[in-house]
Design an enzyme around this catalytic site. Sequence first.
Site, PDB file in Angstrom:
ATOM      1  N   GLY A   1       0.815  -1.198   0.053  1.00 23.56           N
ATOM      2  CA  GLY A   1       0.076   0.187  -0.064  1.00 23.56           C
ATOM      3  C   GLY A   1       0.657   1.472   0.028  1.00 23.56           C
ATOM      4  O   GLY A   1       0.330   2.411  -0.615  1.00 23.56           O
TER       5      GLY A   1
ATOM      6  N   ASP B   1      -4.985   1.460  10.498  1.00 26.08           N
ATOM      7  CA  ASP B   1      -6.343   1.353  10.695  1.00 26.08           C
ATOM      8  C   ASP B   1      -6.531   0.703  12.230  1.00 26.08           C
ATOM      9  O   ASP B   1      -6.618   1.477  13.161  1.00 26.08           O
ATOM     10  CB  ASP B   1      -6.815   0.261   9.682  1.00 26.08           C
ATOM     11  CG  ASP B   1      -8.169  -0.006   9.739  1.00 26.08           C
ATOM     12  OD1 ASP B   1      -9.252   0.428  10.292  1.00 26.08           O
ATOM     13  OD2 ASP B   1      -8.626  -1.072   8.920  1.00 26.08           O
TER      14      ASP B   1
ATOM     15  N   LYS C   1      -6.896   6.249  10.987  1.00 23.47           N
ATOM     16  CA  LYS C   1      -8.450   5.906  11.357  1.00 23.47           C
ATOM     17  C   LYS C   1      -8.422   6.139  12.883  1.00 23.47           C
ATOM     18  O   LYS C   1      -8.300   4.776  13.421  1.00 23.47           O
ATOM     19  CB  LYS C   1      -8.931   4.771  10.815  1.00 23.47           C
ATOM     20  CG  LYS C   1      -9.146   4.826   9.333  1.00 23.47           C
ATOM     21  CD  LYS C   1      -9.856   3.512   8.730  1.00 23.47           C
ATOM     22  CE  LYS C   1      -9.882   3.280   7.509  1.00 23.47           C
ATOM     23  NZ  LYS C   1     -10.030   2.054   7.009  1.00 23.47           N
TER      24      LYS C   1
HETATM   25  P1  5GP Z   1      -4.298  -2.326  10.415  1.00 23.09           P
HETATM   26  O1  5GP Z   1      -3.075  -3.294  10.497  1.00 23.09           O
HETATM   27  O2  5GP Z   1      -3.762  -0.920  10.733  1.00 23.09           O
HETATM   28  O3  5GP Z   1      -5.423  -2.636  10.509  1.00 23.09           O
HETATM   29  O4  5GP Z   1      -4.428  -1.970   8.786  1.00 23.09           O
HETATM   30  C1  5GP Z   1      -3.080  -1.785   8.007  1.00 23.09           C
HETATM   31  C2  5GP Z   1      -3.172  -2.051   6.499  1.00 23.09           C
HETATM   32  O5  5GP Z   1      -4.614  -2.788   6.253  1.00 23.09           O
HETATM   33  C3  5GP Z   1      -2.973  -0.872   5.799  1.00 23.09           C
HETATM   34  O6  5GP Z   1      -1.505  -0.979   5.457  1.00 23.09           O
HETATM   35  C4  5GP Z   1      -3.710  -1.300   4.599  1.00 23.09           C
HETATM   36  O7  5GP Z   1      -2.916  -1.983   3.534  1.00 23.09           O
HETATM   37  C5  5GP Z   1      -5.008  -1.672   4.882  1.00 23.09           C
HETATM   38  N1  5GP Z   1      -5.935  -1.036   4.978  1.00 23.09           N
HETATM   39  C6  5GP Z   1      -6.381  -0.528   6.340  1.00 23.09           C
HETATM   40  N2  5GP Z   1      -7.761   0.338   6.116  1.00 23.09           N
HETATM   41  C7  5GP Z   1      -7.797   0.253   4.738  1.00 23.09           C
HETATM   42  C8  5GP Z   1      -8.618   0.858   3.905  1.00 23.09           C
HETATM   43  O8  5GP Z   1      -9.628   1.815   4.342  1.00 23.09           O
HETATM   44  N3  5GP Z   1      -8.605   0.813   2.407  1.00 23.09           N
HETATM   45  C9  5GP Z   1      -7.631   0.038   1.975  1.00 23.09           C
HETATM   46  N4  5GP Z   1      -7.656  -0.233   0.524  1.00 23.09           N
HETATM   47  N5  5GP Z   1      -6.784  -0.728   2.866  1.00 23.09           N
HETATM   48  C10 5GP Z   1      -6.837  -0.558   4.070  1.00 23.09           C
END
Ligand code: 5GP
Length: 187
Positions: A55, A114, A142
């Site tokens: 990403g 996230d 977020k």
């Molecule tokens: P976390 O581990 O913080 O829950 O999420 C991290 C990863 O999830 C990010 O690097 C991203 O690749 C994916 N991600 C989290 N939220 C989103 C979103 O709203 N859209 C997309 N496309 N990917 C997300």
Amino acid sequence: MNSKTQAPDTVICNGKQFKILLHQDELQRRIAEMGAEISKNYKDKKPIFIGVLNGAFIFMADLLRYVDIPCEVDFYKLSSYGDEKVSSGMVTERKDIDADIAGRHIILVEDIVDTGLSANYIINIVEKKKPASVALVSLLHKPDAIKYHVDVDYVGFNIETLFVLGYGLDYAQEGRNLPHIYVIDEN
Ligand code: 5GP
């Protein structure tokens, strides 16, 4: 439409409609500020930027062009979302970093924080390699979705807990090439 890329204000990706949340001009303005701030804080420290794939690849490329101090670059590859719109709650490591980071100043570059799971996981791994310091920069955050403790040192934009797409972020592997950040349009 905008003059630079012809990208539309709404897009359909894998059957879902998305609308613009952050225009590319707004992204570039903020990323320039972040690059300047990081350059000031890391003058004479020759940091290693570690991008978290997939990403972060577009954000990392743009951010680095606003960093005007000596620095190095490496990548770490993780996946946590699979092809879904909600985090799987599990992290899979797909590529470790190559650089020897002991004693170095590390700046981790994420597309979005996230739940904090991925960032938390990588920070733990990086810290075990005894760097001089570790900071986290994320284009998007977020804050209301956070489940795992993580300090985001440089945040581009705080956004609501909604699924976003574009500028490196995918939906089932599509949409990474969109120049703006789009948000799912539930209407
Ligand atoms: P976390 O581990 O913080 O829950 O999420 C991290 C990863 O999830 C990010 O690097 C991203 O690749 C994916 N991600 C989290 N939220 C989103 C979103 O709203 N859209 C997309 N496309 N990917 C997300």
